[in-house]
Design a protein around this motif. Structure first.
Motif, short mmCIF file in Angstrom:
data_model
loop_
_atom_site.label_atom_id
_atom_site.label_comp_id
_atom_site.label_asym_id
_atom_site.label_seq_id
_atom_site.Cartn_x
_atom_site.Cartn_y
_atom_site.Cartn_z
N GLU A 30 0.91 -4.93 3.29
CA GLU A 30 0.49 -3.88 2.38
C GLU A 30 -0.31 -4.49 1.23
O GLU A 30 -0.12 -5.66 0.89
CB GLU A 30 1.70 -3.13 1.81
CG GLU A 30 2.55 -2.44 2.85
CD GLU A 30 1.84 -1.28 3.52
OE1 GLU A 30 1.00 -0.63 2.84
OE2 GLU A 30 2.10 -1.01 4.70
N ASP A 108 -6.13 -5.38 4.89
CA ASP A 108 -6.30 -4.17 5.68
C ASP A 108 -6.42 -2.97 4.74
O ASP A 108 -5.42 -2.53 4.16
CB ASP A 108 -5.11 -4.00 6.63
CG ASP A 108 -5.27 -2.82 7.59
OD1 ASP A 108 -6.24 -2.04 7.42
OD2 ASP A 108 -4.42 -2.68 8.48
N LEU A 109 -7.64 -2.46 4.57
CA LEU A 109 -7.82 -1.34 3.65
C LEU A 109 -7.05 -0.10 4.07
O LEU A 109 -6.68 0.72 3.23
CB LEU A 109 -9.31 -1.00 3.51
CG LEU A 109 -10.14 -1.95 2.63
CD1 LEU A 109 -11.61 -1.56 2.68
CD2 LEU A 109 -9.64 -1.94 1.19
N SER A 110 -6.78 0.05 5.37
CA SER A 110 -6.02 1.21 5.82
C SER A 110 -4.56 1.15 5.37
O SER A 110 -3.86 2.15 5.39
CB SER A 110 -6.09 1.34 7.34
OG SER A 110 -5.36 0.31 7.97
N ARG A 111 -4.10 -0.04 4.96
CA ARG A 111 -2.74 -0.22 4.46
C ARG A 111 -2.73 -0.46 2.95
O ARG A 111 -1.79 -1.04 2.42
CB ARG A 111 -2.05 -1.37 5.18
CG ARG A 111 -1.92 -1.18 6.69
CD ARG A 111 -1.15 -2.32 7.33
NE ARG A 111 0.24 -2.33 6.90
CZ ARG A 111 1.09 -3.33 7.18
NH1 ARG A 111 0.68 -4.39 7.88
NH2 ARG A 111 2.35 -3.28 6.76
N SER A 112 -3.77 -0.01 2.29
CA SER A 112 -3.92 -0.25 0.86
C SER A 112 -3.62 1.02 0.05
O SER A 112 -3.89 2.13 0.50
CB SER A 112 -5.34 -0.72 0.52
OG SER A 112 -5.60 -1.97 1.12
N GLY A 133 -13.52 7.94 2.32
CA GLY A 133 -13.23 7.08 3.46
C GLY A 133 -12.73 5.71 3.08
O GLY A 133 -12.24 4.97 3.94
N PRO A 136 -7.18 5.30 1.24
CA PRO A 136 -6.25 6.11 2.03
C PRO A 136 -5.12 6.71 1.20
O PRO A 136 -4.62 7.78 1.52
CB PRO A 136 -5.71 5.11 3.05
CG PRO A 136 -5.77 3.79 2.35
CD PRO A 136 -6.96 3.85 1.44
N ARG A 137 -4.71 5.99 0.14
CA ARG A 137 -3.62 6.44 -0.73
C ARG A 137 -3.94 6.03 -2.15
O ARG A 137 -4.49 4.95 -2.39
CB ARG A 137 -2.28 5.83 -0.33
CG ARG A 137 -1.76 6.27 1.01
CD ARG A 137 -0.34 5.82 1.23
NE ARG A 137 -0.18 4.37 1.18
CZ ARG A 137 0.87 3.71 1.65
NH1 ARG A 137 1.88 4.38 2.20
NH2 ARG A 137 0.94 2.40 1.57
#
Length: 217
Positions: A30, A108-112, A133, A136-137
């Protein structure tokens, strides 16, 4: 407390924004991007972030606009009115910075999660609306709307936590408008109020930690 690798604490100056990277030896994968408030620097949110997610890698960035003895993210006209071209310029620059720093450090930007406080929270909200885009959060502490013109951005699937201070007489009245704005664009909002002023503290850390755990679940 986790042990940190020896890369921590070094101030990197070779990307668009100065930043420090903090990666625990047992990093979870994360990542928290930390955007400080006005008049301070990139170290301000690190203790709070370690309370929130002790196993996350932290990217603590510094705003580029000098203010008093510290920095901010974009120019202001009054405490509640902001220079629009500055917002857009700095937002675009930060979007490029986030992508570059993620590639360099294999994040990992998707887990940021983008954690912003005050002026930093306002930069994060602009980032979501102007450069969709990427985020994500987002956890926004003491934010307010700052864009005069908002594009028709689709924020569907974006999770956002907004925490206002009950005694924050200058900025808390603007929080409901930001909740409405981001909700209308499709974001899933969790709005909270803590019994404090504009400052942040342990109650914020506890709320963000629980919110992240629920989001992961």
């Amino acid at each position: 407390m986790p042990e940190y690798t020896d890369e921590n604490g070094f101030l990197h100056r070779d990307l668009a924004f100065p930043y420090r990277l903090f990666r625990p030896a047992d990093a979870s994968g994360e990542c928290l991007f930390l955007l400080h408030g006005s008049g301070v620097d990139e170290t301000t949110l690190v203790p709070l972030a370690r309370q929130i997610a002790p196993e996350a890698t932290l990217v603590a960035a510094r705003g580029r606009i000098a203010q008093e003895d510290g920095f901010r993210w974009f120019e202001r006209i009054t405490p509640t009115r902001f220079e629009q071209e500055s917002i857009r310029t700095e937002t675009d620059a930060f979007a490029g910075f986030a992508a570059e720093v993620a590639q360099r450090h294999k994040l990992d930007l998707s887990r940021s999660t983008f954690l912003g406080y005050s002026n930093g929270a306002n930069l994060v909200s602009s980032l979501m609306l102007l450069r969709p885009g990427l985020v994500p959060r987002a956890a926004l502490l003491r934010p307010m709307p700052v864009l005069d013109e908002v594009p028709l951005t689709d924020l569907n699937g974006i999770r956002i936590l907004i925490i206002a201070g009950a005694a924050d007489v200058t900025y808390s009245p603007f929080a409901p408008a930001l909740v409405t704005l981001l909700s209308r664009h499709g974001a899933k909002i969790d709005a909270r109020i803590v019994p404090s002023g504009h400052e942040f503290g342990d109650p914020d850390a506890a709320i963000v930690r629980q919110w992240l755990a629920a989001s992961d679940a």
